[in-house]
Design an enzyme around this catalytic site. Structure first.
Site, PDB file in Angstrom:
ATOM      1  N   GLU A 121       0.848  -1.190   0.000  1.00 40.09           N
ATOM      2  CA  GLU A 121       0.000   0.000   0.000  1.00 40.09           C
ATOM      3  C   GLU A 121       0.883   1.239   0.000  1.00 40.09           C
ATOM      4  O   GLU A 121       1.840   1.323   0.757  1.00 40.09           O
ATOM      5  CB  GLU A 121      -0.881   0.102   1.266  1.00 40.09           C
ATOM      6  N   GLU A 144     -13.550   6.740  -0.376  1.00 41.02           N
ATOM      7  CA  GLU A 144     -14.428   5.978   0.512  1.00 41.02           C
ATOM      8  C   GLU A 144     -15.186   6.943   1.426  1.00 41.02           C
ATOM      9  O   GLU A 144     -14.704   7.317   2.489  1.00 41.02           O
ATOM     10  CB  GLU A 144     -13.612   4.989   1.342  1.00 41.02           C
ATOM     11  N   LYS A 197     -15.778   6.063   5.282  1.00 41.43           N
ATOM     12  CA  LYS A 197     -14.669   5.626   6.126  1.00 41.43           C
ATOM     13  C   LYS A 197     -14.482   6.603   7.296  1.00 41.43           C
ATOM     14  O   LYS A 197     -14.461   7.819   7.088  1.00 41.43           O
ATOM     15  CB  LYS A 197     -13.382   5.550   5.299  1.00 41.43           C
ATOM     16  N   GLU A 213      -8.669  10.119   5.148  1.00 41.89           N
ATOM     17  CA  GLU A 213      -8.997   8.694   5.025  1.00 41.89           C
ATOM     18  C   GLU A 213     -10.077   8.446   3.975  1.00 41.89           C
ATOM     19  O   GLU A 213     -10.182   7.348   3.441  1.00 41.89           O
ATOM     20  CB  GLU A 213      -9.449   8.140   6.371  1.00 41.89           C
TER      21      GLU A 213
END
Length: 291
Positions: free
Chosen positions: A177, A231, A234, A240
């Site tokens: 990642e 997202e 999230k 994030e």
């Protein structure tokens, strides 16, 4: 997954029916477990990896699919200079067994790295160009005299040094990642579309050039970018929810030359139920196939 029968049943249900029509190259067992607080979970990790690997062997898939665990950068006790990289002493009993597993199964060591965090926490000390792969003075390892023009390569080589300190020199390191958010809270310095485009765009260019790190120049970097989509649900800081290259409807958050890889998707309230979760997972899996 430490039970071979259960591991094999899982692979037969979730992997075998889709292989090789879907290019599946790796099964990750857990994520960043060793930097958590659950000691029992840590003790389950290696047996689970072994169980999944044995099942792949039984099904004749072990030469095509490897087993690994993505680690947090927090497993490192020291990462600077890169040649002095070392793992945390309190995790050595777990990491030693996992390194032996990687040698036995000829699989890579996976780790998640985010130079964004280093810049966000110390914007006055960490040069932005250094973390964005932009032209900069770089830094030189005082022990090896190797010069680094970006933080990600220095982090990767710190892991190679930590692995070597535990007695292994033949385990490749892959970044499972990395990424950069296009938006963040007011105190999340550097989280902008411009910086996100520079980080991921420059990284893609280096990958296409098959670059290696200063300590491993003949070992092309192998990196998986986080993430395909923003997202919106999230939790945590705003960053994030904004690591994606795309919005949920398939339009790019910023353009780094990847347009045309995704179909246009209708994400309206009236039709969103028709967009199945399995389709979303498929798109995520497609993106994880490195360029």
């Amino acid at each position: 997954m430490s039970d071979p029968q259960q591991a094999q049943a899982w692979i037969q249900q979730h992997v075998q029916p889709y292989h090789t029509q879907t290019r599946i190259t790796c099964i990750t067992v857990g994520n960043e477990v060793l930097t958590g607080t659950d000691t029992q979970l840590k003790s389950y990790l290696l047996p689970a990896m072994q169980g999944v690997y044995r099942a792949l062997v039984n099904l004749g898939l072990s030469n095509e699919i490897y087993v690994a665990h993505p680690h947090s950068a927090g497993i490192l006790a020291n990462s600077f200079p890169p040649s002095s990289g070392s793992f945390r002493q309190d995790l050595s009993e777990y990491i030693h067994g996992m390194l032996n597993f990687h040698v036995q199964t000829k699989s890579p060591f996976l780790i998640n790295f985010y130079p964004f965090f280093a810049y966000k926490d110390n914007p006055n000390e960490v040069p932005l160009d250094y973390v964005l792969f932009q032209p900069n003075q770089g830094m030189t390892d005082p022990i090896t005299n190797l010069k680094y023009d970006n933080m990600l390569y220095a982090q990767i080589d710190a892991v190679y040094s930590a692995i070597k300190a535990m007695g292994h020199t033949d385990i490749p390191v892959k970044v499972s990642e990395t990424g950069w958010p296009s938006k963040g809270d007011p105190n999340e310095f550097g989280a902008t579309p411009v910086n996100a485009a520079l980080y991921n765009g420059n990284l893609f260019q280096r990958m296409q050039q098959n670059q290696g790190t200063p300590a491993k120049p003949s070992e092309p970097i192998d990196v998986y970018v986080f993430a395909l989509f923003n997202e919106n649900l999230k939790p945590g800081p705003a960053s994030e929810r904004n690591y994606g290259l795309y919005y949920p409807d398939g339009t790019p958050v910023y353009n780094i030359g990847l347009r045309g890889f995704l179909p246009r998707m209708d994400y309206s309230a009236a039709k969103k139920n028709a967009f199945s979760f399995s389709a979303l997972l498929l798109l995520m899996m497609i993106f994880l196939i490195h360029i």
